[in-house]
Enzyme design. Structure first.
Site, PDB file in Angstrom:
ATOM      1  CG  ASP A  93      43.633   5.663 -21.909  1.00  0.00           C
ATOM      2  OD1 ASP A  93      44.070   6.806 -21.658  1.00  0.00           O
ATOM      3  OD2 ASP A  93      43.598   5.200 -23.065  1.00  0.00           O
ATOM      4  CE  LYS A 137      45.556   7.499 -24.288  1.00  0.00           C
ATOM      5  NZ  LYS A 137      44.753   6.609 -25.111  1.00  0.00           N
ATOM      6  CE  LYS A 178      41.980   2.539 -29.831  1.00  0.00           C
ATOM      7  NZ  LYS A 178      40.743   2.810 -29.055  1.00  0.00           N
ATOM      8  CB  CYS A 180      45.872   2.973 -24.763  1.00  0.00           C
ATOM      9  SG  CYS A 180      44.422   3.311 -25.774  1.00  0.00           S
TER      10      CYS A 180
HETATM   11  N1  TIU Z   1      42.864   2.655 -23.605  1.00  0.00           N
HETATM   12  C1  TIU Z   1      42.775   1.673 -24.520  1.00  0.00           C
HETATM   13  O1  TIU Z   1      43.527   0.719 -24.496  1.00  0.00           O
HETATM   14  N2  TIU Z   1      41.739   1.811 -25.458  1.00  0.00           N
HETATM   15  C2  TIU Z   1      41.139   0.727 -26.067  1.00  0.00           C
HETATM   16  O2  TIU Z   1      40.252   0.884 -26.879  1.00  0.00           O
HETATM   17  N3  TIU Z   1      41.551  -0.507 -25.670  1.00  0.00           N
HETATM   18  C3  TIU Z   1      41.028  -1.716 -26.020  1.00  0.00           C
HETATM   19  O3  TIU Z   1      41.611  -2.748 -25.650  1.00  0.00           O
HETATM   20  N4  TIU Z   1      39.916  -1.767 -26.725  1.00  0.00           N
END
Ligand code: TIU
Length: 224
Positions: A24, A129, A132, A162
């Protein structure tokens, strides 16, 4: 075999049976105006790891380690976004709302793009995806199995959300997991520290941790 100086002990793997999973590294989490910022976070600390993530990607590419990229994003009709996720909390913008980088966390919008510095190379797998964890509702498991992958190296954001969720999913599917300590970041420094500790506690209950220097040195040694 490659052996990385890791915690709680050495992490050994065969490069051809290992994948780097970059989680991500999207504008929506790292730039102002995206999902991370809409949740009330200061996104600036996440940008600092970009060169280190890049170094890890380059080291893996050079050693024949498969590179997989993930993106947290939803279909434009939000059919894969549970209301429980969209309605959670009091963000300034919700998933699907229009923002400065397009609709928040929607596939195909500029905000959902991986940062240009870390763009996937031709032929590298990109997993979109809705959750998470990168295994939930995605073809990741089948993709890794088709390539004979047994070991995973993790980088990306955020450490305790995630990245950790995906590492735990990977454990239950039988992978040995290594987290690159300085190629992952959180909006909450204490959560990152705690995640690194809990991952490697109890004899690597979730996995191992090591620096990008240590991983790159071990990979370079195999090529020498
Ligand atoms: N990619 C990921 O970690 N998504 C989240 O929403 N992370 C947060 O820390 N909010």
């Amino acid at each position: 075999m490659v052996e990385v100086a890791a915690q709680p002990g050495p992490f050994a793997f065969e490069p051809s049976r290992t994948a780097l999973v970059v989680i991500d590294m999207q504008r929506d989490f790292i730039e102002p105006g995206g999902f991370g910022a809409a949740l009330g976070n200061d996104v600036s600390p996440l940008r600092a790891i970009v060169p280190t993530v890049r170094r890890l990607i380059d080291a893996c590419r050079g050693a024949g380690v498969m590179v997989v990229h993930t993106k947290e994003c939803h279909r434009p009709d939000l059919s894969d976004c549970p209301p429980a996720k969209r309605n959670r909390g009091k963000p300034s913008l919700r998933i699907g709302d229009p923002g400065p980088m397009g609709r928040i966390l929607i596939a195909g919008e500029p905000g959902s793009d991986i940062l240009p510095e870390l763009a996937p190379a031709a032929g590298e797998v990109v997993i979109e995806k809705p959750g998470k964890g990168a295994f939930y509702a995605t073809p990741l498991q089948e993709t890794l199995q088709a390539s004979g992958i047994t070991h995973l190296i993790f980088a990306g954001v955020t450490t305790e959300v995630c990245v950790q969720t995906t590492m735990r999913e990977a454990n239950d599917r039988g992978y040995d997991c290594l987290l690159a300590e300085d190629a992952t970041e959180s909006y909450f420094p204490a959560f990152k520290r705690a995640t690194l500790e809990m991952v490697r506690a109890q004899g690597a209950i979730v996995g191992w941790t090591a620096t990008v220097d240590a991983i790159a040195a071990a990979l370079a040694a195999t090529r020498a």
